[in-house]
Design a protein around this motif. Structure first.
Motif, PDB file in Angstrom:
ATOM      1  N   PHE B 182       0.823  -1.191   0.117  1.00  0.00           N
ATOM      2  CA  PHE B 182       0.131   0.071  -0.086  1.00  0.00           C
ATOM      3  C   PHE B 182       0.888   1.100   0.129  1.00  0.00           C
ATOM      4  O   PHE B 182       1.859   1.598   0.889  1.00  0.00           O
ATOM      5  N   ARG B 184       1.278   5.716  -0.731  1.00  0.00           N
ATOM      6  CA  ARG B 184       0.572   6.911  -0.996  1.00  0.00           C
ATOM      7  C   ARG B 184       1.708   8.002  -0.857  1.00  0.00           C
ATOM      8  O   ARG B 184       2.559   7.769  -0.211  1.00  0.00           O
ATOM      9  N   TRP B 191      -4.763   5.449   0.239  1.00  0.00           N
ATOM     10  CA  TRP B 191      -3.780   4.470  -0.271  1.00  0.00           C
ATOM     11  C   TRP B 191      -4.056   3.626  -1.576  1.00  0.00           C
ATOM     12  O   TRP B 191      -5.127   3.266  -1.906  1.00  0.00           O
ATOM     13  N   ASP B 193      -2.857   0.189  -3.852  1.00  0.00           N
ATOM     14  CA  ASP B 193      -2.265  -0.973  -3.573  1.00  0.00           C
ATOM     15  C   ASP B 193      -2.113  -1.648  -4.560  1.00  0.00           C
ATOM     16  O   ASP B 193      -2.727  -1.478  -5.664  1.00  0.00           O
ATOM     17  N   PRO B 237      -0.672   1.298   8.338  1.00  0.00           N
ATOM     18  CA  PRO B 237      -1.252   2.703   7.781  1.00  0.00           C
ATOM     19  C   PRO B 237      -0.958   3.804   8.825  1.00  0.00           C
ATOM     20  O   PRO B 237      -1.043   4.779   8.286  1.00  0.00           O
TER      21      PRO B 237
END
Lengths: 436, 299
Positions: B182, B184, B191, B193, B237
């Motif tokens: 993932f 960004r 995100w 993936d 995350p």
């Protein structure tokens, strides 16, 4: 493209003059402690000695996890043993070791530091060595840090260390001292990654430091005990002693303090309720009692089922059902009672309706994970030399099939890479690997 | 497959109030109108979470609960801090046998990050089992296994205009059947993936496409087992790994590349051969580990 061409030219011209243009041979070891403790000790063993040792304290409530890169040297150039222990109050609560062969470049190895280790090599059997003077009891501990266990025993006024390498192996005397001592446990109080041995006798308790080499017998730490184990039931690293007058705590470098009155023969120290603080179970003529650790030892009468609380023989804390929580086995005359930990320190009897018995009173209980399934096997040894090897099943304790020779004592030891074994101490001082 | 996260039961009032207050007043740091205030508030929340941890270590569970509830009600608390606070709060409730409140805390935690690995300091099996039960109710595709680890191998930086290779090592290799990364960028909230390809047993690889400008990528990897359940992650995350993407260094000589080529001349072919040989036989200096001293030079 222009930049690449330029650098290729430069590299080509310069490379032959760069020192060490051969590959760097190294191993990155990823360490992951899987149980809680107050220190993580990591060391490397190569060329017959410990070549690196470092301990890491608990930080922000957890042991550090991460990696170390070991670069091959001139002497330690082919392989190295990297090992680690999780310590709580000096006691070893988890460990892991791996022999790493250096390749042409970088080798990556994951090293879990866990309560139990896989045992993927089958048992071999046969004689593993002999004590020069037959002892009554022995303990298994990796005193030299090579990833394999030695067998240690105090006998004839000396500490004998036996590397169970084969039929011709003989114990060596590490240090001499008074008669009447017995090695009851191994610990790393000073966090140097080397083990100290706890020797107890009727009139003194002593620590043996550096048993792997220039061993030294410390001054008496207390005035006699029947059993002793390291731990931190009051948060400070201590020796917990069981004796004729009660339970005594001896903090590292501090004064001995009797904390519980009574007469005790045996004890076990470990975290029963999962709060990160050691608890104590002790047995004696009056039965078995459980004490919660904390600011002080607090008796918890409801922790033990009645028949277990009434048992007065040797005891052993071990993970018999493989759930990660310590369970209790205690001898009741010639029988064995087992209480399984619910995970919160309350123990429930699970040994079955008819506990296994031996012909005579049980003199010692030993435990360890022989087959690598994370469930400890239990060895019950009677005074007449007979023995039973037991494993907890859904129906209670069941016999592990096998032929068990007459034994004075037994231990579960890592005798070769990936091979944990039951080792038997015969009355003649011979150490025999027995295969279930 | 997205994890299934659903509300369960009725929020215990105290926890609900704390969460509601935090939810309605907290804003991501980058959206705060006054960055100084946001920073101060976040620092205040961090202090309270630390204090809660300290109380927990000292077994003062009621004090820990009090402080952590205040932390959760602090304006400006970010989601990572919220997860930390809920983790210790839930554990404190379990210790005190206040199961309903403990469940609420862990449910709130898993609503933020369903695969968060709860790290309870004492390693209490009782708490671990409680957490497993709550997670099993909420997140059916979670099968986090402490024996399975994912480790991302990232370059120190990528280059603008060039592909960047990311490797993920899975251990034990046979427990991980698929890995997704993932990613960004700095200015992207969502995100993206991508699936990694298996380069060899236990090693997964992905070439990130070239970036057009300098950036600081955030990444984490998720490993799934044969049944498509999440067994391990590298990064998360809330605590992502970071990969800077930098401009190629400006070199005043780059306009005179032909000069280098002329100097190298016929040696270029030899250089290429030597370089290939070097690359094949000599690794770079082994990277240090993350624990001090990083590198251990054996005798």
């Amino acid at each position: 493209m222009r930049g690449r061409a330029r650098w290729l030219v430069v590299l080509g011209l310069v490379a032959p003059w760069v020192d060490g243009c051969g590959s760097e041979r190294a191993a990155t070891v990823e360490l992951s402690p899987e149980v809680s403790g107050d220190a993580l000790c990591v060391w490397a063993y190569g060329d017959g000695e410990r070549v690196f040792a470092r301990s890491y304290d608990r930080e922000e409530g957890a042991l550090p996890a991460g990696s170390l890169t070991f670069v091959a040297g001139e002497r330690v150039s082919e392989d190295v043993v990297v090992a680690a222990r999780v310590l709580r109050g000096g006691a070893v609560v988890a460990e892991g070791a791996a022999r790493i062969a250096f390749g042409d470049g970088l080798v990556s190895v994951d090293l879990p530091v866990a309560r139990c280790q896989p045992a993927d090599a089958p048992p071999v059997g046969g004689t593993r060595g002999v004590f020069a003077e037959p002892p009554a009891r022995m303990e298994a501990a990796d005193v030299d840090g090579d990833g394999l266990d030695e067998l240690v025993a105090w006998t004839g006024g000396a500490l004998h260390v036996l590397t169970p390498a084969g039929p011709s192996a003989t114990s060596r005397v590490a240090v001499t001292g008074p008669d009447g001592l017995r090695v009851s446990a191994a610990a790393d109080f000073d966090r140097d990654c080397g083990l100290e041995l706890v020797a107890v006798g009727d009139d003194q308790v002593r620590l043996v430091s550096a048993p792997e080499g220039d061993a030294a017998l410390g001054e008496p730490a207390a005035a006699g005990a029947r059993d002793a184990h390291p731990g931190a039931p009051t948060r400070a690293a201590s020796l917990v002693l069981a004796g004729a007058t009660g339970l005594t705590l001896v903090p590292r470098g501090g004064e001995a303090t009797r904390t519980v009155d009574g007469s005790f023969e045996a004890l076990g120290v470990g975290d029963l309720d999962g709060d990160g603080i050691d608890d104590v179970v002790a047995s004696g003529a009056g039965g078995t009692r459980a004490f919660l650790g904390g600011d002080a030892l607090t008796e918890r009468p409801d922790a033990l089922p009645p028949r277990v609380a009434a048992a007065a023989g040797p005891l052993r804390l071990a993970d018999l059902d493989g759930d990660g929580a310590l369970d209790l086995a205690v001898a009741d005359g010639s029988g064995v009672r087992v209480a399984v930990n619910r995970g919160d320190g309350l123990l429930e009897e699970r040994g079955g309706d008819a506990p296994p018995t031996l012909a005579t009173a049980i003199g010692a209980l030993r435990a360890g994970d022989v087959d690598g399934d994370c469930r400890d096997e239990l060895v019950a040894l009677a005074a007449d030399g007979s023995a039973r090897v037991l494993r907890l099943t859904g129906d209670g304790l069941a016999d592990v099939p096998g032929e068990w020779p007459t034994a004075r004592d037994a231990a579960v030891a890592t005798v070769a890479e990936g091979r944990r074994a039951l080792v038997w101490l015969t009355p003649e001082g011979e150490v025999v690997e027995v295969a279930p | 497959m997205r994890p299934r996260v659903r509300a369960r039961g009725v929020l215990v009032p105290a926890v609900a109030a704390a969460l509601a207050w935090g939810a309605t007043t907290a804003r991501p740091a980058r959206a705060q109108p006054d960055a100084v205030d946001a920073s101060r508030e976040a620092a205040g929340a961090a202090r309270l979470v630390d204090e809660g941890r300290r109380h927990y270590r000292e077994l003062s569970y009621l004090d820990a609960i009090d402080v952590l509830r205040r932390a959760l009600a602090t304006p400006g608390i970010d989601e990572a801090q919220r997860v930390e606070a809920l983790e210790v709060l839930g554990a404190s409730y379990v210790v005190l046998d206040r199961d309903d409140e403990a469940r609420e805390a862990f449910e709130a935690l898993f609503a933020i990050d369903p695969y968060h690995v709860v790290r309870e300091p004492s390693g209490s099996p009782k708490i671990a089992r409680f957490v497993d039960r709550v997670r099993a109710d909420l997140v059916p595709d979670a099968a986090l296994d402490p024996e399975v680890t994912l480790r991302a191998e990232l370059p120190r930086a990528g280059r603008v205009g060039a592909e960047t290779t990311v490797r993920v090592h899975a251990s034990p290799p046979d427990r991980v059947y698929g890995v997704r990364l993932f990613v960004r960028g700095t200015e992207v909230a969502v995100w993206t993936d991508r699936a990694l390809e298996r380069a060899e047993p236990g090693v997964w690889r992905l070439r990130l496409p070239p970036s057009e400008r300098a950036d600081e990528l955030e990444l984490y990897a998720v490993g799934r087992d044969e049944a498509d359940r999440v067994v391990a992650r590298a990064g998360s995350p809330l605590r992502p790994l970071v990969l800077p993407i930098r401009l190629a260094s400006e070199d005043p000589l780059h306009e005179r590349w032909w000069l280098w080529a002329a100097i190298g001349g016929g040696a270029a072919v030899v250089a290429i051969v030597l370089t290939i040989a070097l690359v094949a036989t000599s690794g770079a200096r082994a990277p240090p580990g993350t624990l001090p001293p990083g590198r251990v030079e054996l005798p």
